[in-house]
Design an enzyme around this catalytic site. Sequence first.
Site, PDB file in Angstrom:
ATOM      1  N   HIS A   1      38.639  23.982  54.620  1.00 19.23           N
ATOM      2  CA  HIS A   1      37.397  24.725  54.392  1.00 19.23           C
ATOM      3  C   HIS A   1      37.035  24.822  52.916  1.00 19.23           C
ATOM      4  O   HIS A   1      37.898  24.964  52.043  1.00 19.23           O
ATOM      5  CB  HIS A   1      37.435  26.104  55.055  1.00 19.23           C
ATOM      6  CG  HIS A   1      38.377  27.100  54.469  1.00 19.23           C
ATOM      7  ND1 HIS A   1      38.012  27.970  53.469  1.00 19.23           N
ATOM      8  CD2 HIS A   1      39.663  27.414  54.765  1.00 19.23           C
ATOM      9  CE1 HIS A   1      39.025  28.776  53.172  1.00 19.23           C
ATOM     10  NE2 HIS A   1      40.046  28.446  53.941  1.00 19.23           N
TER      11      HIS A   1
ATOM     12  N   ASP B   1      42.772  28.743  47.954  1.00 17.36           N
ATOM     13  CA  ASP B   1      42.405  28.931  49.351  1.00 17.36           C
ATOM     14  C   ASP B   1      40.906  28.684  49.482  1.00 17.36           C
ATOM     15  O   ASP B   1      40.110  29.570  49.192  1.00 17.36           O
ATOM     16  CB  ASP B   1      42.773  30.358  49.772  1.00 17.36           C
ATOM     17  CG  ASP B   1      42.434  30.682  51.207  1.00 17.36           C
ATOM     18  OD1 ASP B   1      42.071  29.765  51.974  1.00 17.36           O
ATOM     19  OD2 ASP B   1      42.519  31.873  51.568  1.00 17.36           O
TER      20      ASP B   1
ATOM     21  N   GLU C   1      34.830  29.519  56.959  1.00 18.43           N
ATOM     22  CA  GLU C   1      36.127  29.797  57.570  1.00 18.43           C
ATOM     23  C   GLU C   1      36.540  31.240  57.332  1.00 18.43           C
ATOM     24  O   GLU C   1      37.115  31.882  58.216  1.00 18.43           O
ATOM     25  CB  GLU C   1      37.181  28.838  57.000  1.00 18.43           C
ATOM     26  CG  GLU C   1      38.533  28.879  57.719  1.00 18.43           C
ATOM     27  CD  GLU C   1      39.511  29.903  57.137  1.00 18.43           C
ATOM     28  OE1 GLU C   1      40.593  30.103  57.735  1.00 18.43           O
ATOM     29  OE2 GLU C   1      39.194  30.522  56.086  1.00 18.43           O
ATOM     30  N   GLU C   2      36.250  31.739  56.142  1.00 21.38           N
ATOM     31  CA  GLU C   2      36.712  33.070  55.760  1.00 21.38           C
ATOM     32  C   GLU C   2      36.019  34.199  56.518  1.00 21.38           C
ATOM     33  O   GLU C   2      36.440  35.349  56.432  1.00 21.38           O
ATOM     34  CB  GLU C   2      36.540  33.279  54.252  1.00 21.38           C
ATOM     35  CG  GLU C   2      37.396  32.373  53.376  1.00 21.38           C
ATOM     36  CD  GLU C   2      38.875  32.700  53.407  1.00 21.38           C
ATOM     37  OE1 GLU C   2      39.265  33.628  54.157  1.00 21.38           O
ATOM     38  OE2 GLU C   2      39.642  32.037  52.704  1.00 21.38           O
TER      39      GLU C   2
ATOM     40  N   ASP D   1      45.368  24.173  55.387  1.00 20.28           N
ATOM     41  CA  ASP D   1      45.055  25.455  54.753  1.00 20.28           C
ATOM     42  C   ASP D   1      46.269  25.916  53.967  1.00 20.28           C
ATOM     43  O   ASP D   1      47.372  25.380  54.123  1.00 20.28           O
ATOM     44  CB  ASP D   1      44.659  26.503  55.799  1.00 20.28           C
ATOM     45  CG  ASP D   1      43.662  27.521  55.267  1.00 20.28           C
ATOM     46  OD1 ASP D   1      43.687  27.804  54.046  1.00 20.28           O
ATOM     47  OD2 ASP D   1      42.855  28.051  56.064  1.00 20.28           O
TER      48      ASP D   1
ATOM     49  N   HIS E   1      44.178  35.456  48.281  1.00 26.72           N
ATOM     50  CA  HIS E   1      42.964  36.274  48.181  1.00 26.72           C
ATOM     51  C   HIS E   1      42.946  37.100  46.903  1.00 26.72           C
ATOM     52  O   HIS E   1      42.488  38.248  46.880  1.00 26.72           O
ATOM     53  CB  HIS E   1      42.777  37.137  49.426  1.00 26.72           C
ATOM     54  CG  HIS E   1      42.298  36.355  50.614  1.00 26.72           C
ATOM     55  ND1 HIS E   1      41.596  36.910  51.654  1.00 26.72           N
ATOM     56  CD2 HIS E   1      42.416  35.034  50.925  1.00 26.72           C
ATOM     57  CE1 HIS E   1      41.305  35.979  52.552  1.00 26.72           C
ATOM     58  NE2 HIS E   1      41.807  34.834  52.115  1.00 26.72           N
TER      59      HIS E   1
END
Length: 350
Positions: free
Chosen positions: A66, A175, A205-206, A228, A317
């Site tokens: 992604h 990410d 995706e998130e 991922d 994140h």
Amino acid sequence: MSFAFDYDLLRELTEARGVSGYEDRVRGLVRRELSETTDHVETDAMGNVVATIEGDADYSVAVAAHMDEIGFMVRHVTEDGFVQVDPLGGFDARVLRAQRVTVHGEEDLTGVIGSVPPHTLTDEQRERNDEVSDLFIDLGRGGEEVSELVSVGDLVTLDQTTTILGDCITGKALDDRVCVFAMIEAARRIEEPDVTIHFAATVQEEVGLRGAHALGVDIDPDLAIALDVTVANDVPQIGKEADAVTELGAGTAIKLKDSSVITSPKVHSRLTSVAETEGIEHQHEVLPAGGTDTAGFQRSNGAKPVGAISIPTRYLHTVTETANADDIAGTIDLLTAFLESETGEHDYTL
């Protein structure tokens, strides 16, 4: 430090800005790179990029990573010029205070997420859990000027460069740009595969695997492999080795499950076999929480065999996501070897 891959491209991808639903800048980079190594490149109505290498067999494999990063959307601008936001993706608000951001308004504006000095915190403020809705962005400008430059719906991204950290690479948006990068590197290496390969750079995706769900219907592959990052909690604060999930420097991770998917046993077994045959260092991943594009392909257009390869990453994140260079190289090697050895004749049914 020398790398077994194109570090400059990885840095360009990770430093680019592209929150969920607004991946335009990243999409341009992906199209630029994949158009040089695949037979044709298409973009759909959601913004997913699909670059295809045509194979001889009547069998297709989708590889997905992604493009979107977690970020924010402006929801309010106060009379004094402070900006309040709504999250796009899963944030831990505790790590956001005092971070530098870019507000993408009429022009790109540097801002900081305000933090009240500890000297003046009340007991109630000390005990309260942070929420994204409580945060404010200070642009260092007056209310009238900010209102002319920033509107509701403008996007906000975290601001950080990518750099080398010992044997690792650290920065924002590893990410999942590090996996988009791994996919691009594999596409560079594969020339005449037996099967048709769709390299899919997905969107949103998130916020719920939305791009992958759509692609599962649109390209309808016979097999899907998602890429991922995954949790590497191999740090002092984590008391049990089992809670670390994966370890930096221990190799690429072959996913067995996460909270969104149980990968097909025959697929992850073949990934493991390829890694062993090729001498690629690897580990197995059991992720207690979190989902990936793998689930988006598994059942969106009927039942499909799926697998996933993950890059162990610390501090997910945040703006200091950190991955080991050898693990990145191993992920590229495993993906390439798996795709080059896929004939369409492996039986993944149970």
